[in-house]
Design a protein around this motif. Structure first.
Motif, PDB file in Angstrom:
ATOM      1  N   SER A  74      25.589  67.797 -10.920  1.00  0.00           N
ATOM      2  CA  SER A  74      26.887  67.674 -10.067  1.00  0.00           C
ATOM      3  C   SER A  74      27.912  68.417 -10.695  1.00  0.00           C
ATOM      4  CB  SER A  74      27.422  66.199 -10.055  1.00  0.00           C
ATOM      5  OG  SER A  74      27.470  65.787 -11.574  1.00  0.00           O
ATOM      6  N   GLU A  75      27.575  69.864 -10.879  1.00  0.00           N
ATOM      7  CA  GLU A  75      28.726  70.722 -11.774  1.00  0.00           C
ATOM      8  C   GLU A  75      29.800  70.931 -10.441  1.00  0.00           C
ATOM      9  OE1 GLU A  75      25.357  73.598 -12.755  1.00  0.00           O
ATOM     10  OE2 GLU A  75      26.559  73.779 -14.486  1.00  0.00           O
ATOM     11  N   PHE A  76      30.886  71.160 -10.985  1.00  0.00           N
ATOM     12  CA  PHE A  76      32.208  71.462 -10.175  1.00  0.00           C
ATOM     13  C   PHE A  76      32.218  73.046 -10.218  1.00  0.00           C
ATOM     14  CE2 PHE A  76      36.918  71.905 -10.060  1.00  0.00           C
ATOM     15  CZ  PHE A  76      36.956  71.691  -8.445  1.00  0.00           C
ATOM     16  N   LEU A  77      31.883  73.853  -9.248  1.00  0.00           N
ATOM     17  CA  LEU A  77      31.881  75.367  -9.423  1.00  0.00           C
ATOM     18  C   LEU A  77      33.110  75.980  -8.986  1.00  0.00           C
ATOM     19  CD1 LEU A  77      29.671  77.815 -10.075  1.00  0.00           C
ATOM     20  CD2 LEU A  77      29.043  77.386  -7.843  1.00  0.00           C
ATOM     21  N   LEU A  78      33.673  76.561  -9.901  1.00  0.00           N
ATOM     22  CA  LEU A  78      34.883  77.499  -9.467  1.00  0.00           C
ATOM     23  C   LEU A  78      34.481  78.990  -9.425  1.00  0.00           C
ATOM     24  CD1 LEU A  78      37.634  75.835 -11.830  1.00  0.00           C
ATOM     25  CD2 LEU A  78      37.228  75.575  -9.494  1.00  0.00           C
ATOM     26  N   THR A  79      35.223  79.540  -8.335  1.00  0.00           N
ATOM     27  CA  THR A  79      34.652  81.054  -8.104  1.00  0.00           C
ATOM     28  C   THR A  79      35.757  81.936  -8.302  1.00  0.00           C
ATOM     29  OG1 THR A  79      35.269  81.051  -5.646  1.00  0.00           O
ATOM     30  CG2 THR A  79      32.882  80.193  -6.736  1.00  0.00           C
ATOM     31  N   ALA A 129      20.693  71.710  -8.177  1.00  0.00           N
ATOM     32  CA  ALA A 129      19.675  71.799  -8.900  1.00  0.00           C
ATOM     33  C   ALA A 129      20.087  71.919 -10.303  1.00  0.00           C
ATOM     34  CB  ALA A 129      19.291  73.329  -8.983  1.00  0.00           C
ATOM     35  N   ASP A 130      19.274  71.053 -10.986  1.00  0.00           N
ATOM     36  CA  ASP A 130      19.409  70.597 -12.768  1.00  0.00           C
ATOM     37  C   ASP A 130      19.774  72.060 -13.298  1.00  0.00           C
ATOM     38  OD1 ASP A 130      19.274  69.556 -15.004  1.00  0.00           O
ATOM     39  OD2 ASP A 130      17.386  69.265 -15.256  1.00  0.00           O
ATOM     40  N   THR A 131      20.870  71.910 -13.814  1.00  0.00           N
ATOM     41  CA  THR A 131      21.592  73.179 -14.488  1.00  0.00           C
ATOM     42  C   THR A 131      20.771  73.419 -15.832  1.00  0.00           C
ATOM     43  OG1 THR A 131      23.839  74.218 -15.245  1.00  0.00           O
ATOM     44  CG2 THR A 131      23.442  71.878 -15.594  1.00  0.00           C
ATOM     45  N   ARG A 132      20.859  74.919 -16.150  1.00  0.00           N
ATOM     46  CA  ARG A 132      20.300  75.092 -17.679  1.00  0.00           C
ATOM     47  C   ARG A 132      21.716  75.182 -18.356  1.00  0.00           C
ATOM     48  NH1 ARG A 132      15.306  73.929 -17.023  1.00  0.00           N
ATOM     49  NH2 ARG A 132      14.134  75.059 -15.429  1.00  0.00           N
ATOM     50  N   LEU A 133      22.859  74.973 -17.953  1.00  0.00           N
ATOM     51  CA  LEU A 133      24.028  75.199 -18.603  1.00  0.00           C
ATOM     52  C   LEU A 133      24.199  73.967 -19.485  1.00  0.00           C
ATOM     53  CD1 LEU A 133      26.595  76.784 -19.788  1.00  0.00           C
ATOM     54  CD2 LEU A 133      27.598  76.173 -17.692  1.00  0.00           C
ATOM     55  N   TRP A 134      24.527  74.039 -20.874  1.00  0.00           N
ATOM     56  CA  TRP A 134      24.813  72.855 -21.609  1.00  0.00           C
ATOM     57  C   TRP A 134      26.289  72.875 -21.743  1.00  0.00           C
ATOM     58  CZ3 TRP A 134      21.310  70.910 -26.301  1.00  0.00           C
ATOM     59  CH2 TRP A 134      21.803  69.459 -26.672  1.00  0.00           C
ATOM     60  N   HIS A 135      26.962  72.167 -20.897  1.00  0.00           N
ATOM     61  CA  HIS A 135      28.528  72.015 -21.127  1.00  0.00           C
ATOM     62  C   HIS A 135      29.119  71.434 -22.526  1.00  0.00           C
ATOM     63  CE1 HIS A 135      29.261  72.997 -16.385  1.00  0.00           C
ATOM     64  NE2 HIS A 135      27.871  72.491 -16.779  1.00  0.00           N
ATOM     65  N   ASP A 143      29.233  64.795 -20.714  1.00  0.00           N
ATOM     66  CA  ASP A 143      27.776  63.738 -20.663  1.00  0.00           C
ATOM     67  C   ASP A 143      27.028  64.447 -19.656  1.00  0.00           C
ATOM     68  OD1 ASP A 143      26.091  61.839 -20.089  1.00  0.00           O
ATOM     69  OD2 ASP A 143      27.585  60.529 -19.529  1.00  0.00           O
ATOM     70  N   MET A 144      25.789  65.323 -20.244  1.00  0.00           N
ATOM     71  CA  MET A 144      24.910  66.090 -19.359  1.00  0.00           C
ATOM     72  C   MET A 144      24.333  65.122 -18.673  1.00  0.00           C
ATOM     73  SD  MET A 144      25.894  68.982 -19.919  1.00  0.00           S
ATOM     74  CE  MET A 144      24.768  69.627 -18.692  1.00  0.00           C
ATOM     75  N   ALA A 145      23.777  64.188 -18.838  1.00  0.00           N
ATOM     76  CA  ALA A 145      23.057  63.215 -17.948  1.00  0.00           C
ATOM     77  C   ALA A 145      23.780  62.824 -16.743  1.00  0.00           C
ATOM     78  CB  ALA A 145      22.829  61.747 -18.536  1.00  0.00           C
ATOM     79  N   ALA A 146      25.342  62.973 -16.856  1.00  0.00           N
ATOM     80  CA  ALA A 146      26.165  62.722 -15.339  1.00  0.00           C
ATOM     81  C   ALA A 146      26.400  64.205 -15.082  1.00  0.00           C
ATOM     82  CB  ALA A 146      27.480  62.123 -15.971  1.00  0.00           C
ATOM     83  N   VAL A 147      26.286  65.327 -15.844  1.00  0.00           N
ATOM     84  CA  VAL A 147      26.952  66.602 -15.226  1.00  0.00           C
ATOM     85  C   VAL A 147      25.679  67.558 -14.510  1.00  0.00           C
ATOM     86  CG1 VAL A 147      27.994  68.956 -15.966  1.00  0.00           C
ATOM     87  CG2 VAL A 147      28.893  66.469 -16.729  1.00  0.00           C
ATOM     88  N   ARG A 148      24.618  67.216 -15.253  1.00  0.00           N
ATOM     89  CA  ARG A 148      23.222  68.168 -14.791  1.00  0.00           C
ATOM     90  C   ARG A 148      23.262  68.585 -13.467  1.00  0.00           C
ATOM     91  NH1 ARG A 148      18.219  65.482 -17.325  1.00  0.00           N
ATOM     92  NH2 ARG A 148      17.044  67.160 -16.340  1.00  0.00           N
TER      93      ARG A 148
END
Length: 428
Positions: A28-33, A11-17, A21-26
């Protein structure tokens, strides 16, 4: 790596990293747990060797219950209270004293911030305010170095030497400049150009980090300090990356026999378990503020000297001491570098650097850089279960200080495989 991700992950993230490049990241986040030692795990349970200690800071590794338990105990007493005026807490007092004693500055004082960027800007303002208090308000110019990284606040951006980080923001702080990172002649010439009686401070990282992992030439830092002393200029060591064991000493200044007027710290002071940074000031710098009633430094952060963050710092320092991690960093620095040296033969590679603490970098050729090798190598290493940091000139590593020889081998194997894969793809 192409895998099916959960609906939440795509889903389109609400987190501004940051720095992204948010156009690429929005999507495709890499989620560490979670994390354990030098390893971190993603949302699919895959394990990765953290070759960067996150952002240069996880010095004692991940999942250390000693720090978590100490912080939780403090939460049960008093989570935090403002340090403005005469307010304080026992953890703030204790950590300030401990850092002052560990530093190479005699009779030091410690000003806490919430991170490295704040620490840098605090040191810059203290330097200017110091000269104002000494009756020399014209001494405001601050000098940094090419390749230097000093955070992203106002002063840090202005004196930083990575041009990509400075562009696009319009006019930056006046009375700031940069000189060639390894040239004493350039520094001397810039001081004379500005006028020594107008220069407040010179800032330098003991080892340049984000600008490419650049160890200083023999005698260079000592020469910077001597030039500053000759002209009465404050010398500030930016130890945000180099402090708390990264170079095998509590502060990088110790390794090079330096006694700066101020040093900044953050990152390794808590190993990232809670945000904390600060400035260690010499007795000389503190004198007009500590000995002259009414001479207030009107500067500080809401969460300065945050009690729980200070407890994290104390527990972290305990771990560094108890487990001998500073000595370990010295012992393993050559192991890290030796593991990377063979990659100098890779056609992508221009140079392999390291050997000063647990920091190293692989710099690419101009052709490889033009073809996007840093990002490609970063992705290929992650595909192989190793996390590295892509820089403008190549990739860097700065693993947790409790990494083992065997784990350094895993790190080198992952990088080597990544470089081979990128090189093969470039000629395919």
């Amino acid at each position: 790596m192409t895998t099916d991700r959960s609906d939440a992950a795509v889903a389109d993230t609400r987190l501004w990293h940051p720095f992204s490049d948010m156009a690429a990241v929005r999507r495709s986040e890499f989620l560490l747990t979670r994390g354990e030692g030098v390893w971190v795990f993603d949302d699919e349970g895959r394990r990765y060797l953290d070759g960067t200690a996150s952002l240069w800071y996880a010095n004692v590794g991940h999942g250390r219950r000693e720090i978590a338990d100490a912080v939780m105990e403090q939460f049960g007493k008093l989570e935090a209270y403002s340090a403005f005026g005469d307010f304080t807490t026992p953890p703030a007092q204790e950590l300030a004293a401990r850092i002052a004693d560990l530093s190479p500055l005699e009779d030091a004082r410690v000003f806490f911030t919430t991170g490295g960027g704040e620490a840098l800007d605090s040191a810059a303002k203290i330097a200017r305010r110091y000269w104002n208090a000494k009756g020399k308000p014209e001494r405001v110019h601050i000098i940094g170095r090419t390749g230097g990284y000093h955070g992203t606040n106002g002063y840090g951006t202005s004196i930083g030497g990575i041009e990509a980080n400075r562009s696009g923001f319009g006019p930056l702080m006046p009375q700031t400049s940069q000189v060639q990172w390894d040239s004493l002649t350039a520094l001397e010439e810039e001081i004379l150009r500005v006028g020594a009686d107008r220069v407040a401070a010179v800032f330098a990282e003991p080892v340049i980090g984000a600008g490419g992992v650049l160890p200083p030439p023999e005698g260079y830092l000592q020469g910077v300090q001597a030039i500053c002393e000759e002209h009465g200029i404050l010398f500030v060591a930016d130890e945000v990356i180099c402090g708390f064991g990264r170079l095998g000493h509590w502060f990088g200044s110790e390794r090079f026999g330096l006694t700066p007027d101020m040093l900044t710290f953050a990152k390794g002071v808590t190993s990232g378990y809670l945000p904390l940074g600060g400035v260690v000031a010499s007795a000389r710098v503190a004198e007009p503020f500590w000995d002259e009633p009414g001479n207030m430094l009107r500067h500080g952060a809401t969460y300065s000297a945050h009690a729980a963050c200070c407890v994290a710092g104390l527990a972290n320092i305990d771990l560094l001491e108890r487990e001998g991690m500073l000595a370990g960093a010295l012992e393993l620095e050559s192991v890290l570098l030796d593991g990377l040296k063979p990659f100098a033969a890779n056609p992508l590679v221009r140079e392999v650097r390291g050997g000063v603490g647990l920091l190293a970098a692989v710099e690419f050729t101009a052709e490889a850089l033009a073809n996007g090798a840093p990002a490609a190598a970063f992705a290929a290493a992650r595909e192989r279960g190793v996390l590295v940091r892509a820089l403008g000139q190549g990739i860097a590593v700065s693993p947790p200080l409790n990494i083992t020889r065997e784990e350094l081998g895993v790190l080198a194997d992952g990088i080597g495989g990544a470089l081979d894969a990128v090189a093969a793809a470039s000629v395919a």
